[in-house]
Design an enzyme around this catalytic site. Structure first.
Site, PDB file in Angstrom:
ATOM      1  CG  HIS A 120      -9.774  -6.061   1.222  1.00  0.00           C
ATOM      2  ND1 HIS A 120      -9.946  -7.382   2.150  1.00  0.00           N
ATOM      3  CD2 HIS A 120      -8.479  -5.734   1.660  1.00  0.00           C
ATOM      4  CE1 HIS A 120      -8.890  -7.513   2.866  1.00  0.00           C
ATOM      5  NE2 HIS A 120      -7.843  -6.932   2.505  1.00  0.00           N
TER       6      HIS A 120
ATOM      7  CD  GLU B  75      -4.431  -7.973   2.097  1.00  0.00           C
ATOM      8  OE1 GLU B  75      -5.361  -7.549   2.566  1.00  0.00           O
ATOM      9  OE2 GLU B  75      -3.201  -7.802   2.104  1.00  0.00           O
TER      10      GLU B  75
ATOM     11  CD  GLU C 110      -2.781  -1.299   2.346  1.00  0.00           C
ATOM     12  OE1 GLU C 110      -2.628  -0.603   3.321  1.00  0.00           O
ATOM     13  OE2 GLU C 110      -3.648  -2.151   2.634  1.00  0.00           O
TER      14      GLU C 110
ATOM     15  CG  ASN D  59      -0.653  -7.034  -1.147  1.00  0.00           C
ATOM     16  OD1 ASN D  59      -1.330  -7.789  -2.099  1.00  0.00           O
ATOM     17  ND2 ASN D  59      -1.209  -6.879  -0.107  1.00  0.00           N
TER      18      ASN D  59
ATOM     19  CG  ASP E 146     -12.886  -9.498   2.735  1.00  0.00           C
ATOM     20  OD1 ASP E 146     -12.466  -8.491   1.962  1.00  0.00           O
ATOM     21  OD2 ASP E 146     -12.306  -9.480   4.006  1.00  0.00           O
TER      22      ASP E 146
HETATM   23  C1  XIL Z   1      -6.109  -6.208   8.674  1.00  0.00           C
HETATM   24  C2  XIL Z   1      -6.204  -7.254   9.720  1.00  0.00           C
HETATM   25  O1  XIL Z   1      -7.066  -8.204   9.042  1.00  0.00           O
HETATM   26  C3  XIL Z   1      -6.665  -6.753  10.948  1.00  0.00           C
HETATM   27  O2  XIL Z   1      -6.790  -8.050  12.035  1.00  0.00           O
HETATM   28  C4  XIL Z   1      -5.715  -5.830  11.497  1.00  0.00           C
HETATM   29  O3  XIL Z   1      -6.203  -5.290  12.704  1.00  0.00           O
HETATM   30  C5  XIL Z   1      -5.427  -4.774  10.585  1.00  0.00           C
HETATM   31  O4  XIL Z   1      -4.959  -5.202   9.432  1.00  0.00           O
HETATM   32  N1  XIL Z   1      -4.780  -4.813   3.990  1.00  0.00           N
HETATM   33  C6  XIL Z   1      -3.856  -5.465   4.359  1.00  0.00           C
HETATM   34  C7  XIL Z   1      -3.954  -6.236   5.571  1.00  0.00           C
HETATM   35  O5  XIL Z   1      -2.782  -5.408   3.774  1.00  0.00           O
HETATM   36  O6  XIL Z   1      -2.729  -6.401   6.372  1.00  0.00           O
HETATM   37  C8  XIL Z   1      -5.085  -5.785   6.536  1.00  0.00           C
HETATM   38  O7  XIL Z   1      -5.093  -6.690   7.497  1.00  0.00           O
HETATM   39  C9  XIL Z   1      -6.271  -5.448   5.700  1.00  0.00           C
HETATM   40  C10 XIL Z   1      -6.103  -4.524   4.605  1.00  0.00           C
END
Ligand code: XIL
Length: 347
Positions: A233, A262, A149, A197, A264
């Protein structure tokens, strides 16, 4: 109770199968982010389901600098080693997430003494941290999210966003911190695949344009960068479009591999259980995304940000939203689970 058997009986077209078996047949790492408290907790369903259903994993938090890098020259590998052992024992590909991020930075950095560390010293400390982490898991972590990020969200006018200059790493090392981080990781494990990422870069648009330009320039400088991670996400209703395909294509045309790192797909619940329509909609999104990955040889992993709604980060971070993963809170497969199976079998 044997959970994996329950899942197998009810999956896809009723044949005995699991996501894991389908993933292995495809030669694709399909995995989940692991909540280490749940893995070590008193609910055996968590570990059983994880090892039965997935051939890959990543730590949801355990590999972040906030957890491992406990003092300027001090590291705690107790939890990361536990996950690396779990992955090895169960024949799962392990992803490393993440080495350099503006969030979940080492806690000591924000202490009074940490804030006083001069920039030139921070650079050396980061180099040592990356070398140590990557060397420790050399040959065990196949893919590293080296930088996470680094690009801002687009402003409302839609101007192409730039680097997050307020990141502690940018402030200490300047914009070259990205190139440096990749070089250091590569020195420690020349065989690991090194990823950039980010989120909300699945589609064509100002943010993915900025990431494209950044990665193209890094590659032009000869930086050892191998892949792009699309976090994924997503919101219910999401579908793969021609623009998504074109976006993935432009990155692969740079010579990069890619992964869904990641995923969801959340839905608006406001306290109510998900409706059958919402679940069917979500299943479509998961199916299309899985299909996009399995039909492209450059897609090297499909990772869910968890697997059971019981431990999803979404309700805590996005109020009123939830039910974002392929299994419900009781580890039962949702329509999304069956949709992923279907896409993995190529049906
Ligand atoms: C999130 C986790 O799921 C949480 O448990 C934590 O408190 C904060 O981070 N992008 C990412 C991940 O790269 O590392 C993040 O994970 C979600 C968004």
């Amino acid at each position: 109770m044997n959970i994996s058997t329950d899942l197998q009986r009810s999956s896809a077209d009723g044949a005995a199968t699991s996501l894991r078996r389908l993933a292995e047949a495809r030669g694709l790492p399909v995995g989940a982010a692991v909540n280490m408290a749940a893995l070590g907790g008193d609910d055996p369903r968590y570990a059983e389901t994880l090892r039965a259903e997935f051939n890959a994993c990543v730590a949801e938090n355990a590999f972040k600098p906030s957890e491992v890098w406990i003092g300027p020259r001090e590291y705690d590998f107790s939890v990361t080693d536990r996950l690396a052992d779990f992955a090895a024992e169960n024949g799962m590909l392990l992803r490393g997430h993440t080495l350099v991020w503006h969030q979940q930075t080492p806690r000591w950095l924000s202490s009074e003494s940490g804030r006083g560390v001069p920039a030139e010293e921070l650079s050396g400390l980061l180099r040592k941290y990356i070398h140590t982490m990557v060397a420790r898991y050399k040959g065990r972590i196949a893919q590293w999210d080296v930088v996470n990020e680094a690009i801002h969200d687009p402003d409302p006018e839609g101007a192409t966003p730039g680097l997050r200059e307020e990141s502690v790493w940018h402030r200490a090392l300047g914009p070259d911190y990205l190139a440096q981080a990749f070089r250091w990781a590569h020195e420690a494990d020349p065989d690991a695949r090194l990823y950039y990422n980010d989120y909300e870069i699945e589609d064509l648009g100002p943010k993915s344009d900025a990431v494209y330009t950044l990665l193209r320039d890094l590659l032009a400088q000869g930086v050892p960068l191998h892949g792009i991670g699309f976090q994924g996400h997503l919101l219910n209703g999401w579908r793969v479009t021609e623009a998504h395909r074109a976006n993935v294509r432009r990155f692969t045309e740079l010579g990069l591999e890619w992964a869904v790192t990641e995923v969801d797909i959340r839905m608006r619940l406001d306290g109510a259980p998900p409706t059958p329509e919402q679940l069917a909609d979500q299943a479509e999104g998961y199916e299309e995304l899985t299909r996009l990955c399995v039909t492209d040889p450059q897609c090297r992993a499909l990772i869910f940000w968890g697997f059971t709604d019981r431990y999803s980060w979404i309700p805590g971070f996005r109020k009123g939203w939830g039910a974002s993963l392929p299994m419900d809170e009781e580890y039962l497969p949702k329509p999304a689970y069956h949709a992923v199976c279907k896409a993995l079998t190529g049906k």
